[in-house]
Motif scaffolding. Sequence first.
Motif, PDB file in Angstrom:
ATOM      1  N   ASP A  40      51.254  41.373  57.039  1.00 27.68           N
ATOM      2  CA  ASP A  40      52.483  41.791  56.375  1.00 27.68           C
ATOM      3  C   ASP A  40      52.175  41.939  54.886  1.00 27.68           C
ATOM      4  N   ASP A  43      54.138  40.272  52.038  1.00 27.13           N
ATOM      5  CA  ASP A  43      53.946  38.871  51.669  1.00 27.13           C
ATOM      6  C   ASP A  43      53.119  38.727  50.388  1.00 27.13           C
ATOM      7  N   ARG A  46      55.738  39.105  47.755  1.00 27.37           N
ATOM      8  CA  ARG A  46      56.560  37.897  47.648  1.00 27.37           C
ATOM      9  C   ARG A  46      55.795  36.776  46.951  1.00 27.37           C
TER      10      ARG A  46
END
Length: 220
Positions: A40, A43, A46
Amino acid sequence: MAVSAPQTRQFEAFQTNLSYARRMVKTGGMLTPFRSPTIDIDDFYRAAWVQAVAAIDHWLHEEVLRRVAELTARDSPEMPPQLRRYELPLHRVEAVRRGEADLSEAVVEHLREKLAVQALQHPGKISEVLKLVTERKVWYEAAGCINEHFFQGRTTFNEKTLRSRYLEITQRRNRIAHDADLVDGDLKQRRSIDANEVTDAIDWIERIALAIAHVLDGKK
């Protein structure tokens, strides 16, 4: 006119920590063509967001400690009232009396313990802590600094809107860190995020830190 970065160990550490966040964004972009069900890429973005907020949080802690150490070491007549009224527990006062620590060391170590459990991610909390080292209206003056020095008068940020911008960034960090960035009421779907959004947040964190440092240094 650009705002120059403070030549202190504390601000250099902030810039290093912020560079880690930028590298995460770059890594996410490089991996984008290789998206797969097992990776992902979002991520990375993030993680970069969380790292950037951690960078300014850490800098604010260290900057306050540095300035408190300087002010108390010289017993400055310009010491802010909040610092003059700062209370020490008896065991710290006794350590000073016995010559085991000087007053500056005692104040800094006690403050370090108190700040260790406080996240400086809310504008109000930042204002409260900065009163130990300045009587200036930090968010108000930082907004003016950003308007003048970063956007050459093309923006009209004020104290309220700058505080709101910072709060938006830190609140998103909290959603990532504490709620897995899940959409409210959903246990699977996460909020969208992209490189441009994260880069903008990182840039704002850098601007805000530079502007606050500019104000703390007494510059116009």
